[in-house]
Design an enzyme around this catalytic site. Sequence first.
Site, mmCIF file in Angstrom:
data_model
loop_
_atom_site.group_PDB
_atom_site.id
_atom_site.type_symbol
_atom_site.label_atom_id
_atom_site.label_comp_id
_atom_site.label_asym_id
_atom_site.label_seq_id
_atom_site.Cartn_x
_atom_site.Cartn_y
_atom_site.Cartn_z
ATOM 1 N N LYS A 84 5.666 3.160 5.573
ATOM 2 C CA LYS A 84 5.450 1.849 6.193
ATOM 3 C C LYS A 84 5.292 1.982 7.697
ATOM 4 O O LYS A 84 5.999 2.744 8.347
ATOM 5 C CB LYS A 84 6.615 0.912 5.861
ATOM 6 C CG LYS A 84 6.684 0.532 4.384
ATOM 7 C CD LYS A 84 7.849 -0.411 4.107
ATOM 8 C CE LYS A 84 7.914 -0.784 2.632
ATOM 9 N NZ LYS A 84 9.049 -1.694 2.350
ATOM 10 N N MET B 153 5.220 0.768 11.745
ATOM 11 C CA MET B 153 6.174 0.093 12.613
ATOM 12 C C MET B 153 5.587 -1.160 13.250
ATOM 13 O O MET B 153 6.319 -1.993 13.781
ATOM 14 C CB MET B 153 6.660 1.063 13.694
ATOM 15 C CG MET B 153 7.533 2.182 13.155
ATOM 16 S SD MET B 153 8.207 3.257 14.455
ATOM 17 C CE MET B 153 6.780 4.267 14.818
ATOM 18 N N GLY C 80 2.319 4.929 0.903
ATOM 19 C CA GLY C 80 2.447 5.612 2.183
ATOM 20 C C GLY C 80 3.666 5.139 2.942
ATOM 21 O O GLY C 80 4.378 4.219 2.519
ATOM 22 N N ALA D 14 0.839 -1.202 0.000
ATOM 23 C CA ALA D 14 0.000 0.000 0.000
ATOM 24 C C ALA D 14 0.874 1.252 0.000
ATOM 25 O O ALA D 14 1.932 1.282 0.647
ATOM 26 C CB ALA D 14 -0.914 -0.001 1.214
ATOM 27 N N LYS E 63 -4.384 -5.495 6.344
ATOM 28 C CA LYS E 63 -3.377 -5.154 7.342
ATOM 29 C C LYS E 63 -3.061 -6.385 8.190
ATOM 30 O O LYS E 63 -3.979 -7.063 8.673
ATOM 31 C CB LYS E 63 -3.905 -4.028 8.255
ATOM 32 C CG LYS E 63 -4.394 -2.815 7.490
ATOM 33 C CD LYS E 63 -5.184 -1.835 8.353
ATOM 34 C CE LYS E 63 -4.308 -1.121 9.353
ATOM 35 N NZ LYS E 63 -5.045 -0.023 10.027
ATOM 36 N N ASP F 228 -14.011 1.344 10.680
ATOM 37 C CA ASP F 228 -14.400 -0.012 11.060
ATOM 38 C C ASP F 228 -13.554 -0.999 10.259
ATOM 39 O O ASP F 228 -13.068 -0.687 9.167
ATOM 40 C CB ASP F 228 -15.883 -0.231 10.756
ATOM 41 C CG ASP F 228 -16.443 -1.474 11.424
ATOM 42 O OD1 ASP F 228 -15.783 -2.007 12.335
ATOM 43 O OD2 ASP F 228 -17.549 -1.904 11.036
#
Length: 586
Positions: free
Chosen positions: A320, A322, A318, A316, A337, A372
């Site tokens: 990364k 942590m 952006g 994705a 995710k 959500d």
Amino acid sequence: MSGQFAERIAAAVLEKFADYRTRFQNITAVAQLRFEKADWHAIQQAGAARIDLYEDNLQEAASGIVEQLGEVVYDARLWHDAKRCYALKIQQRNDPELAETFYNSIYLKVFRHHELDDALMFIRSAYEGKPINSGEQFCRLYSTQQGLVALLGKLLDDYAFNIPWENRRRDIRNLARHARKHIPFVDIAREEVTVEVMRSVFFRNKGAYIVGRINYASGAMPFILPVLHNGAGAVYVDTLILEENDVSVIFSFTRSYFMVDVNVPSEFIGFLHTLIPMKSRAELYSSIGFYKQGKAEFYRSFLDHLAMSDDQFVIAPGIKGMVMTVFTLPSFPVVFKLIKDRFSSSKNVTRATVKEKYQLVKRHDRAGRMADTQEFANFLFPRSRFTQELIDELQKVAASSVEIEGDLVTIRHLWAERRMTPLNIYIDRALANDDEPDLFHVINEFGKAIKQLAAANIFAGDMLFKNFGVTRHGRVVFYDYDEIMYLTECNFRRIPEAMYPEQEMSGEPWYSVGANDVFPEEFSILTACNAKVRRIFNELHGDLLEAAFWQRMQQQVRNGEIVDVFPYRQIKRFARAGASQGREFN
């Protein structure tokens, strides 16, 4: 003997599902009374209890079946027959798609999410594309034949609560004026207009929402009529929402689930989908509390999309994270995710803690500012759709959660979440395009998001721009939950004055720092990236840099005050002469 066991499984699952539905409806049925009594804390507690209800019934049912049948329950062939028995039992129900999903949940609980097989569970529903037509009149129908004012008066009478309207005449006047001004393409005086209104009122937080559709010669448009409690035993119409985008925001994935009486879910969702077709059926099921059905609908739509597309999953865009690694399919509006195997040394969390934080968000009032998510175990992806870069990344940072075997990639645990533009990327684009109005808007949204979360007793923790996203409606939403905590658990402090210059120059703080200590002055680093960003933020939300602001918010929460956070802009609200509009952060 196999048939007898299959029948027992089917009967046990259906019995527990019926119990779940009854208890779900009982919690929902009290929503209007809670609203009329202005019992806002009870509303929040009921929302969390209703979410917990599914897992509680699921665990009881799965444990009971295993206890009754013993080791034979793990014979997958038995569940083939059980599925057939169950499918016959639920044919006459008005919620068979929900019943199928409950069966799936129990099957997956027993087999710990391993044996995924459509022959043994309902991966594809027998009721897909077949909404039940109950024959019931779940909408009331109105017409302007007797005039707009008469229509509005009848509508308010039909939807009267057990407490009076604060000023019925004023509300009708406001509605009529707003309708004539904002529906200019309909000649209400000459053209007969019909209005369909769902009989069930939608309750959420401090609002009640009357939902329907306006039909005219050349088309139709959705509407929502929000009704609020004045705190003194009466209700009033707060505004009239007519634009489809605004209606969509009220049903947003960033809001708590509605309490609404639903007799035939598929029919109910079918009508809602005609009002806001941009919302998926998955999102709509979730919005009215059937979040497990939303998960099932999401998975089916995902399978359909895979079959109709050929692009590849990629890391994705952006910065990364942590704690989490994130990937997406560009043609599908979702990110996936999963938790990394090892965290940055600055992150004092565990895998279990991260899961707890996501569950907290699921149960808590999201105030329109937290996304959500849907949680999955052993999620299967086609290996051919993953870029090599993504495969390398997953094996590098989350190898314990990823299994690659043959043509499949199995991810043992992940969350699916609506994809947004990361706020840091959005700000960079606005700066590059020298678009100050857009920059002003999004920085204002960022500050309001933090304040609205605080009002809901949530401290975001890591408030860097990369942890927020911008929706297609331009709203800023928080989506990185590994450091969130209840606002009331924080200790907001001012940084004490240094006793001598060398202390300030030191790389270490010259003052003690407790585990939950927060120093709002340090938030200035959030806007250190750019002078324009810093100027706008300080102008609009400089109070976020003061410990006093956060301490006031804490006191407000401890006092039991629930701040108004409406799913529409302040400018949309009708004027109420002599009445306080309440404290809110819209």
